[in-house]
Design a protein around this motif. Structure first.
Motif, PDB file in Angstrom:
ATOM      1  N   GLY A  48       0.780  -1.231   0.000  1.00 13.08           N
ATOM      2  CA  GLY A  48       0.000   0.000   0.000  1.00 13.08           C
ATOM      3  C   GLY A  48       0.807   1.274   0.000  1.00 13.08           C
ATOM      4  O   GLY A  48       0.253   2.362  -0.016  1.00 13.08           O
ATOM      5  N   PHE A  62      -1.584   5.973   7.045  1.00  6.53           N
ATOM      6  CA  PHE A  62      -2.136   6.334   5.744  1.00  6.53           C
ATOM      7  C   PHE A  62      -2.973   7.589   5.914  1.00  6.53           C
ATOM      8  O   PHE A  62      -3.700   7.728   6.894  1.00  6.53           O
ATOM      9  N   HIS A  64      -6.003   9.069   4.093  1.00  5.06           N
ATOM     10  CA  HIS A  64      -6.985   8.670   3.088  1.00  5.06           C
ATOM     11  C   HIS A  64      -7.920   9.829   2.754  1.00  5.06           C
ATOM     12  O   HIS A  64      -8.500  10.438   3.662  1.00  5.06           O
ATOM     13  N   HIS A  69     -11.569   6.839  -0.820  1.00  7.33           N
ATOM     14  CA  HIS A  69     -11.551   5.641   0.012  1.00  7.33           C
ATOM     15  C   HIS A  69     -12.888   5.402   0.716  1.00  7.33           C
ATOM     16  O   HIS A  69     -12.967   4.638   1.666  1.00  7.33           O
ATOM     17  N   ASN A  93     -10.656   0.518  -4.611  1.00  2.44           N
ATOM     18  CA  ASN A  93      -9.734   1.180  -3.667  1.00  2.44           C
ATOM     19  C   ASN A  93      -9.938   0.640  -2.256  1.00  2.44           C
ATOM     20  O   ASN A  93      -8.971   0.344  -1.551  1.00  2.44           O
ATOM     21  N   ASP A  97      -7.302  -1.331   0.012  1.00  2.00           N
ATOM     22  CA  ASP A  97      -6.943  -0.859   1.354  1.00  2.00           C
ATOM     23  C   ASP A  97      -7.015  -2.006   2.358  1.00  2.00           C
ATOM     24  O   ASP A  97      -6.095  -2.191   3.157  1.00  2.00           O
ATOM     25  N   ASP A 100      -4.129  -4.429   1.798  1.00  5.10           N
ATOM     26  CA  ASP A 100      -2.845  -3.875   2.227  1.00  5.10           C
ATOM     27  C   ASP A 100      -2.729  -3.818   3.746  1.00  5.10           C
ATOM     28  O   ASP A 100      -1.676  -4.125   4.307  1.00  5.10           O
ATOM     29  N   VAL A 113      -5.108   4.985  10.091  1.00  4.86           N
ATOM     30  CA  VAL A 113      -5.649   5.717   8.949  1.00  4.86           C
ATOM     31  C   VAL A 113      -6.120   7.074   9.460  1.00  4.86           C
ATOM     32  O   VAL A 113      -6.919   7.142  10.394  1.00  4.86           O
TER      33      VAL A 113
END
Length: 163
Positions: A48, A62, A64, A69, A93, A97, A100, A113
């Motif tokens: 990812g 991450f 997002h 997402h 996507n 996600d 990953d 996230v």
């Protein structure tokens, strides 16, 4: 409702959307530095390509975008044109996600996230609240979490489709 741009203009606009050094990534990088965490950015060797890797905490972060997402917040709106195309694209996507995040967890990484709505928009968290949540999670040893306009809470990851 028809698109306000012709196909060539829409294509040009979509190509201009960056995938790194976005405004929300820059804001989060500044907050991580202010709290004193050392990090690497966009490590392509990890599933990812996480936006931030904090080796000392064995964690990845991450950032997002709520639209890309499919976050359940005020920034996500189902497009009125080419709805099936966009829902399929965004669905892929979301599946990627989940895959990953699962792979990262299997490799021993903790995953956070941070949603776009927490970083920008009318309901964003202020810098102090964001820094407190980041530091709290990084130091806590929790496995997965998310930060959005509601603060920090568990991240529920659906298993990726195997079909």
């Amino acid at each position: 409702m028809a698109d306000v741009h012709n196909k060539a203009t829409r294509s040009k606009n979509m190509r201009a959307i960056g995938t790194r050094d976005t405004a929300i990534e820059k804001r989060l990088a500044g907050l991580l530095m202010e709290v004193g965490f050392e990090f690497r950015v966009q490590d392509a060797a990890l599933p990812g390509r996480p936006d931030f890797v904090i080796d000392s905490g064995q964690c990845v972060i991450f950032t997002h975008g709520c639209f890309w997402h499919r976050h359940n917040c005020y920034l996500f709106k189902v497009p009125a044109t080419r709805t099936d195309f966009w829902l399929d694209k965004i669905g892929k996507n979301v599946a990627r996600d989940a895959r990953d995040i699962t792979l990262l967890q299997e490799q021993g990484w903790r995953v956070l996230v941070v949603w776009e709505c927490a970083l920008r928009g009318r309901m964003k968290l202020d810098d102090r609240a964001l820094m407190e949540r980041l530091e709290e999670w990084i130091c806590s040893g929790g496995k997965t979490a998310q930060i959005d306009t509601q603060g920090i809470r568990p991240l529920r990851v659906s298993p990726p489709d195997t079909a």
